[in-house]
Design an enzyme around this catalytic site. Sequence first.
Site, mmCIF file in Angstrom:
data_model
loop_
_atom_site.group_PDB
_atom_site.id
_atom_site.type_symbol
_atom_site.label_atom_id
_atom_site.label_comp_id
_atom_site.label_asym_id
_atom_site.label_seq_id
_atom_site.Cartn_x
_atom_site.Cartn_y
_atom_site.Cartn_z
ATOM 1 N N ASN A 24 -15.826 30.807 30.020
ATOM 2 C CA ASN A 24 -15.738 30.404 31.433
ATOM 3 C C ASN A 24 -17.098 30.452 32.138
ATOM 4 O O ASN A 24 -17.283 29.838 33.189
ATOM 5 C CB ASN A 24 -14.729 31.276 32.200
ATOM 6 C CG ASN A 24 -13.283 30.919 31.917
ATOM 7 O OD1 ASN A 24 -12.390 31.747 32.075
ATOM 8 N ND2 ASN A 24 -13.029 29.676 31.513
ATOM 9 N N ARG A 36 -18.677 27.120 33.172
ATOM 10 C CA ARG A 36 -18.182 26.290 34.295
ATOM 11 C C ARG A 36 -19.280 26.130 35.347
ATOM 12 O O ARG A 36 -20.252 26.899 35.357
ATOM 13 C CB ARG A 36 -16.951 26.959 34.914
ATOM 14 C CG ARG A 36 -15.781 26.919 33.960
ATOM 15 C CD ARG A 36 -14.496 27.248 34.650
ATOM 16 N NE ARG A 36 -13.409 27.050 33.698
ATOM 17 C CZ ARG A 36 -12.141 27.034 34.007
ATOM 18 N NH1 ARG A 36 -11.765 27.199 35.261
ATOM 19 N NH2 ARG A 36 -11.221 26.837 33.090
ATOM 20 N N ASP A 91 -3.179 29.835 32.962
ATOM 21 C CA ASP A 91 -3.902 28.561 32.918
ATOM 22 C C ASP A 91 -3.279 27.541 33.862
ATOM 23 O O ASP A 91 -2.064 27.572 34.110
ATOM 24 C CB ASP A 91 -3.876 28.027 31.473
ATOM 25 C CG ASP A 91 -4.858 26.883 31.275
ATOM 26 O OD1 ASP A 91 -5.797 26.751 32.078
ATOM 27 O OD2 ASP A 91 -4.678 26.120 30.306
ATOM 28 N N GLY A 92 -4.109 26.643 34.381
ATOM 29 C CA GLY A 92 -3.597 25.535 35.180
ATOM 30 C C GLY A 92 -3.940 25.583 36.659
ATOM 31 O O GLY A 92 -3.490 24.726 37.427
ATOM 32 N N GLU A 119 4.672 37.186 19.360
ATOM 33 C CA GLU A 119 5.494 36.022 19.666
ATOM 34 C C GLU A 119 4.750 35.256 20.758
ATOM 35 O O GLU A 119 4.249 35.862 21.713
ATOM 36 C CB GLU A 119 6.874 36.467 20.176
ATOM 37 C CG GLU A 119 7.663 37.306 19.185
ATOM 38 C CD GLU A 119 8.010 36.538 17.911
ATOM 39 O OE1 GLU A 119 8.254 35.321 17.988
ATOM 40 O OE2 GLU A 119 8.035 37.159 16.838
ATOM 41 N N TRP A 140 -3.510 22.349 39.184
ATOM 42 C CA TRP A 140 -2.564 22.548 40.284
ATOM 43 C C TRP A 140 -3.205 22.118 41.606
ATOM 44 O O TRP A 140 -2.587 21.426 42.414
ATOM 45 C CB TRP A 140 -2.151 24.021 40.339
ATOM 46 C CG TRP A 140 -1.130 24.355 41.379
ATOM 47 C CD1 TRP A 140 0.230 24.307 41.240
ATOM 48 C CD2 TRP A 140 -1.387 24.818 42.715
ATOM 49 N NE1 TRP A 140 0.840 24.695 42.411
ATOM 50 C CE2 TRP A 140 -0.136 25.021 43.330
ATOM 51 C CE3 TRP A 140 -2.547 25.075 43.450
ATOM 52 C CZ2 TRP A 140 -0.008 25.469 44.645
ATOM 53 C CZ3 TRP A 140 -2.415 25.511 44.758
ATOM 54 C CH2 TRP A 140 -1.167 25.703 45.339
ATOM 55 N N ARG A 181 -2.695 26.612 22.644
ATOM 56 C CA ARG A 181 -3.826 27.200 21.911
ATOM 57 C C ARG A 181 -4.138 28.586 22.485
ATOM 58 O O ARG A 181 -3.732 28.904 23.617
ATOM 59 C CB ARG A 181 -5.062 26.296 21.996
ATOM 60 C CG ARG A 181 -5.465 25.925 23.387
ATOM 61 C CD ARG A 181 -6.764 25.102 23.432
ATOM 62 N NE ARG A 181 -7.020 24.686 24.797
ATOM 63 C CZ ARG A 181 -6.795 23.449 25.266
ATOM 64 N NH1 ARG A 181 -6.313 22.511 24.478
ATOM 65 N NH2 ARG A 181 -7.032 23.170 26.531
#
Length: 244
Positions: free
Chosen positions: A62, A65, A14-15, A197, A19, A184
């Site tokens: 997605n 979008r 993500d990001g 984990e 960016w 999330r």
Amino acid sequence: MKKPLPQHVAIIMDGNGRWAETRGRNRTFGHLRGARVAREIIEACSKRGIENLTLYTFSSENWMRPLEEVSFLMALLSRHLKRERANLVKNDIRFSAIGELSRLPPAVVNEVNETIRATAHCTGMRLTFALSYGGRQDILSAVKLMVAEGLSANSIDEKALEARLQTAGLRDPDLVIRTSGESRLSNFFLWQSAYSEIFITPTLWPDYEAAELDAAFAWYQSRERRYGRTTAQISRANNENQLA
Ligand code: FPP
């Protein structure tokens, strides 16, 4: 004794958009860079002996979008698979895909199938792209299959449902990594990550690198996985295993 590395690592990449936007660039610039990082992380996981790596590459949501961004991502995916195929074979990586693949454009489906075919003989890491994938959709379609097959309520258990999930035959992720600081799951592996984990890093995906992966693995190795039991029970079981 050092704890083992996770056998199944799943990453929510993500990001990309942020960016690019912080650099005054179009979001697609971030996706381009993101694909390059995906290639590096795939290789890094394979070199470290990770058995299964799943990348959340395109979610069911997605599709909402802007058309321009979706088209760019689909074209990028096609190109990426075409270009990386030989590399995957060279690194003995077996490719697979999960999700509602029928929703993908035919050109992407072709590249996905061709990559699955070309790497079918590989025996190293299993790389799975989650494409048009949603955890809720996965669970729902497994339930629908059980109903269609006429399973009685008594014969429905965790095993029966797991056998009908898209991930049937793939162990649950031991470690889920999410970049960009969001805490999330975003409809990823809702069933499968019950005892995973979860490692969240603020780093945006285009800045992610192998050193961060190693930090996540070290963190994972420091965790005690109890699956609902107590620390005393876990240490007793470990001691008994060591004696056996
Ligand atoms: C998240 O960034 C990224 C995605 C939409 C999915 C991941 C796609 C890639 C890494 C690029 C293609 C990858 C391959 C392997 C070909 P975002 O757009 O949600 O970022 P934002 O939250 O900052 O908007």
